[in-house]
Scaffold this motif. Structure first.
Motif, short mmCIF file in Angstrom:
data_model
loop_
_atom_site.label_atom_id
_atom_site.label_comp_id
_atom_site.label_asym_id
_atom_site.label_seq_id
_atom_site.Cartn_x
_atom_site.Cartn_y
_atom_site.Cartn_z
N ASP A 139 67.79 93.43 75.02
CA ASP A 139 68.84 94.30 75.52
C ASP A 139 68.37 95.75 75.53
OD1 ASP A 139 69.22 95.45 73.02
OD2 ASP A 139 71.00 94.29 72.54
N ALA A 140 69.30 96.67 75.69
CA ALA A 140 68.93 98.07 75.87
C ALA A 140 68.28 98.67 74.62
CB ALA A 140 70.17 98.88 76.26
N ARG A 141 68.39 97.98 73.50
CA ARG A 141 67.79 98.49 72.26
C ARG A 141 66.39 97.94 72.02
NH1 ARG A 141 70.32 102.65 70.05
NH2 ARG A 141 69.52 102.04 68.02
N GLU B 106 75.69 85.29 77.94
CA GLU B 106 76.19 86.59 77.48
C GLU B 106 75.65 87.68 78.39
OE1 GLU B 106 76.32 87.87 73.52
OE2 GLU B 106 77.09 85.97 72.75
N TRP B 107 76.57 88.38 79.01
CA TRP B 107 76.24 89.52 79.85
C TRP B 107 76.51 90.79 79.06
CZ3 TRP B 107 74.90 89.62 85.24
CH2 TRP B 107 74.74 88.34 85.81
N MET B 108 75.63 91.76 79.20
CA MET B 108 75.83 93.03 78.51
C MET B 108 75.53 94.20 79.44
SD MET B 108 74.21 92.51 74.71
CE MET B 108 74.56 91.04 73.74
N ALA B 109 76.25 95.27 79.23
CA ALA B 109 75.96 96.55 79.87
C ALA B 109 76.02 97.62 78.78
CB ALA B 109 76.96 96.86 80.97
N PHE B 110 75.31 98.71 78.99
CA PHE B 110 75.21 99.72 77.94
C PHE B 110 75.51 101.11 78.48
CE2 PHE B 110 72.77 96.16 76.49
CZ PHE B 110 73.00 96.12 75.12
N THR B 118 75.48 104.28 71.05
CA THR B 118 75.27 103.32 72.13
C THR B 118 76.37 102.27 72.09
OG1 THR B 118 72.87 103.62 72.13
CG2 THR B 118 73.70 101.56 73.02
N ILE B 119 76.97 102.04 73.24
CA ILE B 119 78.05 101.06 73.33
C ILE B 119 77.57 99.91 74.21
CG2 ILE B 119 80.42 100.65 74.06
CD1 ILE B 119 80.60 103.87 73.83
N GLY B 120 77.47 98.75 73.63
CA GLY B 120 77.15 97.56 74.40
C GLY B 120 78.44 96.83 74.73
N LEU B 121 78.67 96.60 76.00
CA LEU B 121 79.86 95.86 76.43
C LEU B 121 79.42 94.43 76.73
CD1 LEU B 121 81.42 98.55 78.78
CD2 LEU B 121 82.07 98.00 76.42
N VAL B 122 80.11 93.48 76.12
CA VAL B 122 79.65 92.08 76.13
C VAL B 122 80.71 91.17 76.72
CG1 VAL B 122 78.72 90.21 74.74
CG2 VAL B 122 78.42 92.58 73.98
N GLU B 123 80.29 90.31 77.62
CA GLU B 123 81.20 89.29 78.14
C GLU B 123 80.46 87.96 78.22
OE1 GLU B 123 82.62 89.68 82.22
OE2 GLU B 123 84.53 88.77 81.63
#
Lengths: 171, 130
Positions: A139-141, B106-110, B118-123
């Motif tokens: 992921d982004a990290r 799992e989909w994520m956007a940051f 940092t905010i990870g949005l998860v669906e």
């Protein structure tokens, strides 16, 4: 590091690159800024909008993809972004992008986020190699140091596709 | 036997201006301030049952939040000029059902808030939704 898009690419190539997340909206705006447009679309309203976009303005960036899509739909009406022609463009862009990972500071997610759009549009092409598994939980990290296996996978994919691992002239 | 249980609270940086940070969480993410104590200058936002504590003196952190409709949220936020550090993408395919129903992805956007958190949005999406 040179930008991935240098300005000489046609709008079709840029759209394919954008739709597979090989480039960002910032890259699209930067491309327009250094692209020498032929008369067929130099005055196109969407191209002009891209030219006027400020890459530091998030609102303008949010519209860049839409302008590019509209430009292609109007000027290259016969182009099918899911065609074999587009698939081959995507393959070339993908291989160039992953090779650039070996010679730049690209983050792992910048490679891995290309997978879902490519899978969806080009029906799980063989040239993705095993990135599907390699990118699990990136992921982004995730840092480059944590993703040494990504580098190995990229080298394998380039080898399988008969591609050099050396930087090309644009990198 | 350990009595340690669920996460109660996570500390995040308040940033240079707590008002600006809280406005982002409210305006962009739709999460309201649950409580604020000023002085000393700290605030709580509830993310489900977990308290997010915004306070000075802690480094920016990372928190992953569930969201329904990630793709639509991203499109709307992007059109409103909210910059994302990473657009929605698949981060994990839970073929074995280790973290939920098998087969979901799992989909994520940051994105980052003004404090640098940092905010990870998860669906999680079923295969037919991918």
């Amino acid at each position: 590091m040179k930008p991935f898009l240098e300005g000489h690419e046609d709008p079709l190539t840029v759209l394919v690159a954008r739709e597979m997340d090989a480039v960002s909206d910032v890259d699209v705006v930067a491309w327009a800024g250094c692209h020498a447009a032929p008369p067929s679309y130099a005055e196109d309203s969407d191209y002009q909008e891209l030219l006027r976009s400020n890459p530091r303005n998030p609102l303008a960036l949010g519209k860049a993809h839409g302008h590019l899509t509209s430009l292609v739909a109007r000027v290259f009406a016969d182009f099918d972004p899911s065609s074999a022609q587009a698939g081959e463009m995507a393959r070339r862009l993908f291989l160039r992008r992953i090779r650039s990972y070996l010679h730049s500071d690209l983050e792992p997610l910048q490679i891995c986020r290309m997978i879902p759009p490519i899978e969806e549009r080009y029906d799980y092409p063989y040239w993705l190699g095993n990135l599907y598994d390699v990118c699990d939980w990136m992921d982004a990290r995730t840092t480059r140091d944590q993703a040494l296996h990504l580098r190995d996978a990229i080298e394998q994919i380039l080898s399988d596709n008969g591609e050099s691992q050396l930087p090309d002239a644009t990198e | 036997m350990s009595g340690v249980g669920a996460v109660r609270q996570v500390a995040l940086s308040a940033g240079r201006d707590l008002d600006v940070t809280l406005a982002f969480w409210q305006g962009v993410l739709g999460l309201n301030v649950h409580a604020r104590y000023d002085p000393p200058g700290m605030a709580f936002i509830m993310a489900g049952d977990v308290r997010l504590l915004f306070i000075d003196g802690v480094p920016p952190g990372t928190v992953y939040l569930d969201i329904a409709g990630l793709e639509a949220f991203h499109a709307e936020a992007k059109a409103a000029g909210i910059p994302f550090t990473a657009p929605p993408t698949i981060v994990h395919r839970d073929t074995e059902g280790r973290f939920g129903p098998a087969g979901e992805s799992e989909w994520m956007a940051f994105l980052k808030d003004p404090a640098g958190n940092t905010i990870g949005l998860v669906e999680r999406l079923a295969p037919e939704q991918n």
